[in-house]
Enzyme design. Structure first.
Site, PDB file in Angstrom:
ATOM      1  N   TYR A 155      34.536  29.594  35.788  1.00 38.91           N
ATOM      2  CA  TYR A 155      34.438  31.013  36.127  1.00 38.91           C
ATOM      3  C   TYR A 155      32.987  31.446  36.293  1.00 38.91           C
ATOM      4  CZ  TYR A 155      35.531  36.040  35.650  1.00 38.91           C
ATOM      5  OH  TYR A 155      35.665  37.406  35.847  1.00 38.91           O
ATOM      6  N   LYS A 159      31.326  32.886  39.684  1.00 39.96           N
ATOM      7  CA  LYS A 159      30.759  34.229  39.740  1.00 39.96           C
ATOM      8  C   LYS A 159      29.262  34.205  40.042  1.00 39.96           C
ATOM      9  CE  LYS A 159      34.435  36.683  39.096  1.00 39.96           C
ATOM     10  NZ  LYS A 159      35.019  37.376  40.289  1.00 39.96           N
TER      11      LYS A 159
END
Length: 254
Positions: A155, A159
């Site tokens: 993640y 991001k």
């Protein structure tokens, strides 16, 4: 619905619930037609109904944003039913948290696929309409996890990648009067985090209270906080703001 806003067509991905739903509703309230995208069309009904009940115009579309054909077909349907989209909010996301030594290939690929490939595929499909209109807004959802977060290698990488992607598109598309910015939310109370609380064995209320202790403003965020930032980025007043990452996290993060 605002009477003075120029009506445009917006696509919001991952808009069945949470942050995406809040952004979709906010953009509709500003006078825009909104395509509510999520993996399954039936999940978009609640968001669409809320927009329509308030006097707005919206459609729900099921699409896997990481799939090029799905993305192209979704955009084609938006063009046919709402008009050429010139606003794109890349919000769709999933979590597959785990420590590195426990993280599977599928955990990695799924998260990178939805967050990063999804933003790429959707932006590529929409930019042609923005270039033709000589006006456009792309807002990508990053996260404070881009700065690093235990158990979120996939993640965090996705991001952080979104931020580099954002800055590059801002350079490439600026000449066409298209701005590209990112929002990096901090701890936002959503159903996705409710699932995280369940996984670690605490109540959602306990989870929120614990998180609030580390946030300077003394509370966790809500989806409306992110929707407000998105509304600014897509506005006419933000036409000289591009390639930026706005941390909406209740305190300084970067």
């Amino acid at each position: 619905m605002s009477d003075d806003a120029e009506t445009r067509t917006a696509i919001v991905t991952g808009a069945a619930r949470g942050i995406g739903a809040a952004i979709a509703v906010r953009l509709a309230a500003a006078g825009h037609r909104v395509a509510v995208l999520d993996l399954h069309a039936h999940d978009t009904v609640g968001t669409v109904d809320e927009i329509v009940a308030a006097g707005g115009r919206a459609i729900g579309i099921g699409a896997d944003v990481a799939n090029s054909d799905d993305a192209q077909n979704a955009v084609a349907r938006v063009v046919e039913e709402l008009g050429a989209p010139t606003i794109l909010i890349n919000n769709a996301g999933i979590l597959r948290d785990n420590l590195l030594f426990r993280m599977s290939d599928d955990d990695w690929d799924a998260v990178i696929g939805v967050h990063l490939r999804g933003a790429f595929v959707m932006s590529r499909a929409v930019q042609a309409h923005q270039v033709a209109a000589k006006w456009g807004r792309i807002v990508n959802l990053s996260s404070t996890s881009a700065l690093g977060n235990r158990g979120q290698a996939n993640y965090a990488a996705a991001k952080a990648g979104v931020q580099g992607f954002t800055k590059t598109l801002a350079i490439e598309l600026g000449r066409f009067n298209v701005t590209v910015n990112a929002i990096a939310p901090g701890f936002i109370a959503t159903d996705m985090l409710r699932e995280t609380a369940e996984r670690i064995g605490v109540t959602f209320e306990e989870f929120l209270a614990g998180a609030a202790k580390d946030i300077p403003v003394g509370r966790t965020g809500v989806p409306a906080d992110i929707a407000a930032a998105a509304a600014f980025f897509v506005s006419e007043e933000a036409s000289f703001v591009s390639g930026q990452v706005l941390y909406v996290a209740g305190g300084p993060k970067a």
